[in-house]
Design a protein around this motif. Structure first.
Motif, PDB file in Angstrom:
ATOM      1  N   ASN A   1      40.162  30.116  38.104  1.00 33.84           N
ATOM      2  CA  ASN A   1      39.865  30.058  39.538  1.00 33.84           C
ATOM      3  C   ASN A   1      38.412  29.694  39.720  1.00 33.84           C
ATOM      4  O   ASN A   1      37.539  30.229  39.064  1.00 33.84           O
ATOM      5  CB  ASN A   1      40.157  31.405  40.196  1.00 33.84           C
ATOM      6  CG  ASN A   1      41.624  31.742  40.165  1.00 33.84           C
ATOM      7  OD1 ASN A   1      42.462  30.870  40.024  1.00 33.84           O
ATOM      8  ND2 ASN A   1      41.934  33.012  40.306  1.00 33.84           N
ATOM      9  N   THR A   2      38.134  28.785  40.629  1.00 34.69           N
ATOM     10  CA  THR A   2      36.761  28.295  40.780  1.00 34.69           C
ATOM     11  C   THR A   2      36.191  28.584  42.151  1.00 34.69           C
ATOM     12  O   THR A   2      35.060  28.238  42.414  1.00 34.69           O
ATOM     13  CB  THR A   2      36.712  26.777  40.547  1.00 34.69           C
ATOM     14  OG1 THR A   2      37.616  26.138  41.446  1.00 34.69           O
ATOM     15  CG2 THR A   2      37.055  26.456  39.114  1.00 34.69           C
ATOM     16  N   LEU A   3      36.950  29.170  43.041  1.00 32.34           N
ATOM     17  CA  LEU A   3      36.414  29.458  44.374  1.00 32.34           C
ATOM     18  C   LEU A   3      35.477  30.632  44.357  1.00 32.34           C
ATOM     19  O   LEU A   3      35.615  31.569  43.698  1.00 32.34           O
ATOM     20  CB  LEU A   3      37.536  29.752  45.361  1.00 32.34           C
ATOM     21  CG  LEU A   3      38.284  28.554  45.860  1.00 32.34           C
ATOM     22  CD1 LEU A   3      39.362  28.997  46.834  1.00 32.34           C
ATOM     23  CD2 LEU A   3      37.375  27.581  46.542  1.00 32.34           C
TER      24      LEU A   3
ATOM     25  N   TRP B   1      50.428  42.473  44.311  1.00 28.76           N
ATOM     26  CA  TRP B   1      49.720  41.368  44.974  1.00 28.76           C
ATOM     27  C   TRP B   1      48.228  41.458  44.681  1.00 28.76           C
ATOM     28  O   TRP B   1      47.590  40.467  44.334  1.00 28.76           O
ATOM     29  CB  TRP B   1      49.977  41.420  46.477  1.00 28.76           C
ATOM     30  CG  TRP B   1      49.545  40.215  47.260  1.00 28.76           C
ATOM     31  CD1 TRP B   1      48.328  39.596  47.233  1.00 28.76           C
ATOM     32  CD2 TRP B   1      50.323  39.489  48.201  1.00 28.76           C
ATOM     33  NE1 TRP B   1      48.301  38.543  48.110  1.00 28.76           N
ATOM     34  CE2 TRP B   1      49.521  38.459  48.724  1.00 28.76           C
ATOM     35  CE3 TRP B   1      51.621  39.629  48.685  1.00 28.76           C
ATOM     36  CZ2 TRP B   1      49.977  37.568  49.689  1.00 28.76           C
ATOM     37  CZ3 TRP B   1      52.063  38.735  49.636  1.00 28.76           C
ATOM     38  CH2 TRP B   1      51.257  37.721  50.126  1.00 28.76           C
ATOM     39  N   ALA B   2      47.661  42.651  44.816  1.00 27.16           N
ATOM     40  CA  ALA B   2      46.219  42.843  44.580  1.00 27.16           C
ATOM     41  C   ALA B   2      45.859  42.495  43.142  1.00 27.16           C
ATOM     42  O   ALA B   2      44.858  41.811  42.895  1.00 27.16           O
ATOM     43  CB  ALA B   2      45.823  44.285  44.899  1.00 27.16           C
ATOM     44  N   LEU B   3      46.651  42.944  42.207  1.00 28.69           N
ATOM     45  CA  LEU B   3      46.356  42.690  40.795  1.00 28.69           C
ATOM     46  C   LEU B   3      46.528  41.217  40.440  1.00 28.69           C
ATOM     47  O   LEU B   3      45.720  40.647  39.694  1.00 28.69           O
ATOM     48  CB  LEU B   3      47.232  43.573  39.910  1.00 28.69           C
ATOM     49  CG  LEU B   3      46.989  45.074  40.034  1.00 28.69           C
ATOM     50  CD1 LEU B   3      48.015  45.850  39.225  1.00 28.69           C
ATOM     51  CD2 LEU B   3      45.571  45.436  39.627  1.00 28.69           C
TER      52      LEU B   3
ATOM     53  N   GLY C   1      43.355  38.218  39.699  1.00 26.80           N
ATOM     54  CA  GLY C   1      43.314  37.622  38.372  1.00 26.80           C
ATOM     55  C   GLY C   1      43.480  38.620  37.244  1.00 26.80           C
ATOM     56  O   GLY C   1      43.232  38.287  36.089  1.00 26.80           O
ATOM     57  N   VAL C   2      43.910  39.836  37.567  1.00 27.94           N
ATOM     58  CA  VAL C   2      44.135  40.834  36.522  1.00 27.94           C
ATOM     59  C   VAL C   2      45.330  40.423  35.678  1.00 27.94           C
ATOM     60  O   VAL C   2      45.317  40.568  34.462  1.00 27.94           O
ATOM     61  CB  VAL C   2      44.323  42.244  37.129  1.00 27.94           C
ATOM     62  CG1 VAL C   2      44.675  43.268  36.066  1.00 27.94           C
ATOM     63  CG2 VAL C   2      43.061  42.657  37.878  1.00 27.94           C
TER      64      VAL C   2
ATOM     65  N   MET D   1      46.411  33.650  47.898  1.00 24.98           N
ATOM     66  CA  MET D   1      46.797  35.068  47.964  1.00 24.98           C
ATOM     67  C   MET D   1      45.566  35.969  47.941  1.00 24.98           C
ATOM     68  O   MET D   1      45.509  36.982  48.636  1.00 24.98           O
ATOM     69  CB  MET D   1      47.741  35.410  46.808  1.00 24.98           C
ATOM     70  CG  MET D   1      49.095  34.746  46.912  1.00 24.98           C
ATOM     71  SD  MET D   1      50.126  34.999  45.449  1.00 24.98           S
ATOM     72  CE  MET D   1      50.495  36.739  45.586  1.00 24.98           C
ATOM     73  N   ARG D   2      44.554  35.598  47.152  1.00 23.80           N
ATOM     74  CA  ARG D   2      43.315  36.372  47.075  1.00 23.80           C
ATOM     75  C   ARG D   2      42.575  36.340  48.402  1.00 23.80           C
ATOM     76  O   ARG D   2      42.117  37.369  48.907  1.00 23.80           O
ATOM     77  CB  ARG D   2      42.429  35.838  45.940  1.00 23.80           C
ATOM     78  CG  ARG D   2      41.096  36.525  45.806  1.00 23.80           C
ATOM     79  CD  ARG D   2      40.264  35.918  44.682  1.00 23.80           C
ATOM     80  NE  ARG D   2      40.104  34.485  44.781  1.00 23.80           N
ATOM     81  CZ  ARG D   2      39.245  33.868  45.610  1.00 23.80           C
ATOM     82  NH1 ARG D   2      38.481  34.575  46.402  1.00 23.80           N
ATOM     83  NH2 ARG D   2      39.149  32.559  45.615  1.00 23.80           N
ATOM     84  N   LEU D   3      42.457  35.150  48.980  1.00 25.25           N
ATOM     85  CA  LEU D   3      41.771  35.026  50.267  1.00 25.25           C
ATOM     86  C   LEU D   3      42.533  35.773  51.362  1.00 25.25           C
ATOM     87  O   LEU D   3      41.927  36.445  52.202  1.00 25.25           O
ATOM     88  CB  LEU D   3      41.602  33.551  50.636  1.00 25.25           C
ATOM     89  CG  LEU D   3      40.649  32.768  49.740  1.00 25.25           C
ATOM     90  CD1 LEU D   3      40.718  31.278  50.056  1.00 25.25           C
ATOM     91  CD2 LEU D   3      39.234  33.290  49.860  1.00 25.25           C
ATOM     92  N   GLY D   4      43.860  35.677  51.349  1.00 21.98           N
ATOM     93  CA  GLY D   4      44.671  36.403  52.318  1.00 21.98           C
ATOM     94  C   GLY D   4      44.505  37.904  52.187  1.00 21.98           C
ATOM     95  O   GLY D   4      44.331  38.624  53.182  1.00 21.98           O
TER      96      GLY D   4
END
Length: 169
Positions: A167-169, A151-153, A157-158, A31-34
């Motif tokens: 998350n390790t990426l 979605w953004a939050l 990781g908020v 979701m973060r990458l998207g």
């Protein structure tokens, strides 16, 4: 709604790519990458199509500053996208804290502010170049804004989960 389709499609591609390369990608990271890629695209589009797509969305009250505001929001979208897309290793090597949370909060605030333009288009019956879906589309757009904010939050990781894995990426 077109942003939701783009966001979802890019997140699914990120998730599928993780599976394809046998690297288990958590949903939050997909979701973060998207979201990062979607905002990178729309941020760049502010500079390429600002006069035809984004300036006409601005309320009359802001027309004297419309072009500057379009460029500002485009730049902020790109900055937020970079904040989401940078691997944690880059932050560590630069001696910076993890700025993903700040990027997510910044994008969430930006989404809250930009809803003004979406409401303006719906109320005035304006037309947005490239989004020829009719009045129903413009009236539905403001209702999707909370989905994008959450979605953004979440993606940044908020919102923490009970999982102990970071998350390790």
């Amino acid at each position: 709604m077109s942003f939701l389709i783009l966001l979802t499609l890019l997140s699914l591609i990120a998730y599928a790519a993780g599976r394809l390369f046998k690297r288990r990608l958590p949903l939050r990271d997909a979701m973060r990458l998207g979201m990062g890629c979607a905002f990178l695209y729309t941020g760049l589009d502010h500079f390429m199509s600002g006069a035809t797509r984004y300036v006409p969305m601005m309320p009359d009250l802001l027309e004297n500053y419309a072009f500057e505001l379009v460029w500002l929001t485009g730049g902020l979208e790109i900055a937020g996208a970079v904040g989401l897309l940078l691997p944690l290793r880059v932050y560590q090597r630069l001696g910076l804290p993890n700025l993903r949370g700040w990027a997510g909060v910044g994008l969430a605030v930006l989404l809250c502010v930009m809803v003004i333009a979406n409401i303006n288009v719906a109320v005035t019956g304006s037309h947005v170049a490239g989004l020829d879906f009719g009045p129903w589309y413009y009236w539905s757009r403001p209702f999707f804004q909370p989905v994008f904010v959450i979605w953004a939050l979440y993606a940044a990781g908020v919102y923490k989960t009970s999982s102990l894995r970071e998350n390790t990426l």
